[in-house]
Motif scaffolding. Sequence first.
Motif, PDB file in Angstrom:
ATOM      1  N   GLY A  59       0.803  -1.314  -0.185  1.00  0.00           N
ATOM      2  CA  GLY A  59       0.025  -0.084  -0.144  1.00  0.00           C
ATOM      3  C   GLY A  59       0.901   1.279  -0.045  1.00  0.00           C
ATOM      4  N   HIS A  60       2.166   1.135  -0.155  1.00  0.00           N
ATOM      5  CA  HIS A  60       2.901   2.281  -0.152  1.00  0.00           C
ATOM      6  C   HIS A  60       3.209   2.590  -1.748  1.00  0.00           C
ATOM      7  N   LEU A  61       3.991   3.880  -2.070  1.00  0.00           N
ATOM      8  CA  LEU A  61       4.029   4.192  -3.372  1.00  0.00           C
ATOM      9  C   LEU A  61       5.663   3.685  -3.700  1.00  0.00           C
ATOM     10  N   MET A  62       5.843   3.670  -4.966  1.00  0.00           N
ATOM     11  CA  MET A  62       7.069   3.173  -5.206  1.00  0.00           C
ATOM     12  C   MET A  62       7.682   3.856  -6.573  1.00  0.00           C
ATOM     13  N   PRO A  63       8.849   4.294  -6.853  1.00  0.00           N
ATOM     14  CA  PRO A  63       9.281   4.863  -7.913  1.00  0.00           C
ATOM     15  C   PRO A  63       8.730   4.334  -9.499  1.00  0.00           C
ATOM     16  N   PHE A  64       8.423   4.974 -10.401  1.00  0.00           N
ATOM     17  CA  PHE A  64       7.946   4.294 -11.583  1.00  0.00           C
ATOM     18  C   PHE A  64       8.513   5.306 -12.636  1.00  0.00           C
ATOM     19  N   ALA A  65       8.785   4.857 -13.718  1.00  0.00           N
ATOM     20  CA  ALA A  65       8.972   5.430 -15.075  1.00  0.00           C
ATOM     21  C   ALA A  65       8.438   4.395 -16.145  1.00  0.00           C
ATOM     22  N   GLY A  66       7.524   4.931 -17.010  1.00  0.00           N
ATOM     23  CA  GLY A  66       7.062   3.976 -17.942  1.00  0.00           C
ATOM     24  C   GLY A  66       5.582   4.791 -18.395  1.00  0.00           C
ATOM     25  N   TRP A  67       4.800   3.542 -18.792  1.00  0.00           N
ATOM     26  CA  TRP A  67       3.524   4.047 -19.419  1.00  0.00           C
ATOM     27  C   TRP A  67       2.357   3.241 -18.355  1.00  0.00           C
ATOM     28  N   THR A  68       1.279   4.123 -18.509  1.00  0.00           N
ATOM     29  CA  THR A  68       0.090   3.297 -17.858  1.00  0.00           C
ATOM     30  C   THR A  68      -1.177   3.382 -18.658  1.00  0.00           C
ATOM     31  N   ASN A  69      -1.758   2.281 -18.801  1.00  0.00           N
ATOM     32  CA  ASN A  69      -3.250   2.388 -19.019  1.00  0.00           C
ATOM     33  C   ASN A  69      -4.205   1.914 -18.326  1.00  0.00           C
ATOM     34  N   LYS A  70      -4.004   2.480 -16.996  1.00  0.00           N
ATOM     35  CA  LYS A  70      -4.979   1.656 -15.757  1.00  0.00           C
ATOM     36  C   LYS A  70      -6.389   2.368 -16.199  1.00  0.00           C
ATOM     37  N   ILE A  83      -9.937   3.025 -14.170  1.00  0.00           N
ATOM     38  CA  ILE A  83     -10.385   2.933 -12.880  1.00  0.00           C
ATOM     39  C   ILE A  83     -11.814   3.241 -12.839  1.00  0.00           C
ATOM     40  N   PHE A  84     -12.580   2.215 -12.469  1.00  0.00           N
ATOM     41  CA  PHE A  84     -14.088   2.248 -12.284  1.00  0.00           C
ATOM     42  C   PHE A  84     -14.579   1.536 -11.129  1.00  0.00           C
ATOM     43  N   PRO A  85     -15.737   1.792 -10.568  1.00  0.00           N
ATOM     44  CA  PRO A  85     -16.250   1.111  -9.561  1.00  0.00           C
ATOM     45  C   PRO A  85     -16.447  -0.335  -9.676  1.00  0.00           C
ATOM     46  N   PRO A  86     -15.765  -1.370  -8.883  1.00  0.00           N
ATOM     47  CA  PRO A  86     -15.238  -1.176  -7.502  1.00  0.00           C
ATOM     48  C   PRO A  86     -13.910  -1.064  -7.617  1.00  0.00           C
ATOM     49  N   PHE A  87     -13.012  -0.207  -6.724  1.00  0.00           N
ATOM     50  CA  PHE A  87     -11.522  -0.360  -7.011  1.00  0.00           C
ATOM     51  C   PHE A  87     -11.078   0.151  -5.664  1.00  0.00           C
ATOM     52  N   ASP A  88     -10.048  -0.618  -5.313  1.00  0.00           N
ATOM     53  CA  ASP A  88      -9.629  -0.566  -3.818  1.00  0.00           C
ATOM     54  C   ASP A  88      -8.296   0.590  -3.913  1.00  0.00           C
ATOM     55  N   PHE A  89      -8.569   1.735  -3.116  1.00  0.00           N
ATOM     56  CA  PHE A  89      -7.581   2.623  -3.203  1.00  0.00           C
ATOM     57  C   PHE A  89      -6.976   2.720  -1.908  1.00  0.00           C
ATOM     58  N   THR A  90      -5.461   2.355  -1.979  1.00  0.00           N
ATOM     59  CA  THR A  90      -4.664   2.133  -0.811  1.00  0.00           C
ATOM     60  C   THR A  90      -4.088   3.408  -0.420  1.00  0.00           C
ATOM     61  N   VAL A  91      -3.699   4.263  -1.119  1.00  0.00           N
ATOM     62  CA  VAL A  91      -2.751   5.279  -0.721  1.00  0.00           C
ATOM     63  C   VAL A  91      -3.453   6.646  -0.518  1.00  0.00           C
ATOM     64  N   CYS A  92      -4.479   7.095  -1.395  1.00  0.00           N
ATOM     65  CA  CYS A  92      -5.107   8.349  -0.894  1.00  0.00           C
ATOM     66  C   CYS A  92      -6.355   8.284  -0.205  1.00  0.00           C
ATOM     67  N   ASP A  93      -6.808   9.137   0.608  1.00  0.00           N
ATOM     68  CA  ASP A  93      -7.804   9.244   1.571  1.00  0.00           C
ATOM     69  C   ASP A  93      -8.590  10.699   1.108  1.00  0.00           C
ATOM     70  N   SER A  94      -8.268  11.200   0.156  1.00  0.00           N
ATOM     71  CA  SER A  94      -8.954  12.447  -0.373  1.00  0.00           C
ATOM     72  C   SER A  94      -8.508  12.785  -1.747  1.00  0.00           C
ATOM     73  N   MET A  95      -9.459  13.505  -2.462  1.00  0.00           N
ATOM     74  CA  MET A  95      -9.308  13.745  -3.915  1.00  0.00           C
ATOM     75  C   MET A  95      -9.908  15.027  -4.284  1.00  0.00           C
ATOM     76  N   ILE A  96      -9.465  15.823  -5.192  1.00  0.00           N
ATOM     77  CA  ILE A  96      -9.878  16.976  -5.660  1.00  0.00           C
ATOM     78  C   ILE A  96     -10.330  16.672  -7.143  1.00  0.00           C
ATOM     79  N   SER A  97     -11.550  17.110  -7.652  1.00  0.00           N
ATOM     80  CA  SER A  97     -11.785  16.770  -9.050  1.00  0.00           C
ATOM     81  C   SER A  97     -12.911  17.761  -9.594  1.00  0.00           C
ATOM     82  N   ASN A  98     -12.697  17.941 -10.817  1.00  0.00           N
ATOM     83  CA  ASN A  98     -13.679  18.858 -11.345  1.00  0.00           C
ATOM     84  C   ASN A  98     -15.076  18.184 -11.796  1.00  0.00           C
TER      85      ASN A  98
END
Length: 333
Positions: free
Chosen positions: A259-270, A272-287
């Motif tokens: 559940g911790h963050l690790m360095p990353f350099a590359g590409w992502t095509n993740k 995310i839609f319900p349900p999803f387990d968020f392990t790092v953030c407990d708040s989010m700002i969005s439009n």
Amino acid sequence: MKLSQFKFRLPDDLIAQHPSEVRDECRLMVVDRRTGEVSHHIFKELIDYFDEGDVIVFNDTKVFPARLYGNKEKTNARIEVFLLRELNEENKLWDVLVDPARKEVIDNTTSRGRTLRFLYDGPHDEFKEALYALGEMPLPEYITRPVEPEDTDYYQCIYARNEGAVMAPAAGLHFSRELMKRLEIKGVERGFLTLHSGRGNTKDIDVEDLTKHRMDSEEMYVDDDLVAIVNKAKDAGKRVCAVGTSTMRGIASSVCMNGHLMPFAGWTNKFIFPPFDFTVCDSMISNFHLPYSTMLMMVSAFGGYDLVMKAYDIAIKEKYRFGAYGDAMLILR
């Protein structure tokens, strides 16, 4: 989850065509997932929800003027070239969308668009100068007015520094220098990742079963500095907030098993839609996002589908502004 579950009626006049006159004075809806409470504020009041040692994570990607217009040589017909990303600096090779496209100039067709080789007789710096002279900021298509000179500043986060995006991380547009300074004085930590937001975020989903949808890949970087800041805050029980869906995608793409963050350099095509387990953030700002959008799906995964759709219903009744230049939501878990 099904695509049809993210349909709602959005009046056209609620899609913001211009930004707020002052970045941090748009409206802010605060949604508390624990209590179900929804409250209404001004964006700069979000400082009241963060304390010393909390961390806010931003996406520092920088939007470049990706949309160019020209005319066909023989017919003088209008043509649009939308630059998606640079593949090779030396050869000026880009992934682009061309409309309409001449077959003889197309090297390849990919999920991102058509690969076009630019023939520019000069150094790369001159090419970039020409691009910035001729190109215009790639505002989303739902902003139907002409691009204005002011959009060069407005459609860019004040902390943007790593060029490569064709979509601004819209939740970050509300942060002013004054608000950033006030957060710093309060002791709220800040961290940055880079995720070059592409046009794939806005392309139509053509499947009802969301498990069958594939996101376009986006280039991203999470460095050691951000990893240290976020993991220290998590271990101390502090709040970690992601600014925008692109930041949240970047964080979710660089989480290790504990559940911790690790360095990353590359590409992502993740995707995310319900349900999803968020392990790092407990708040989010969005439009506030448009119907059927992948961004709405991610927000629903974080805030809870029923609560987020209820909040969107309230937003429409209260005439919140939607889209990149619209108002914001803070979700607390």
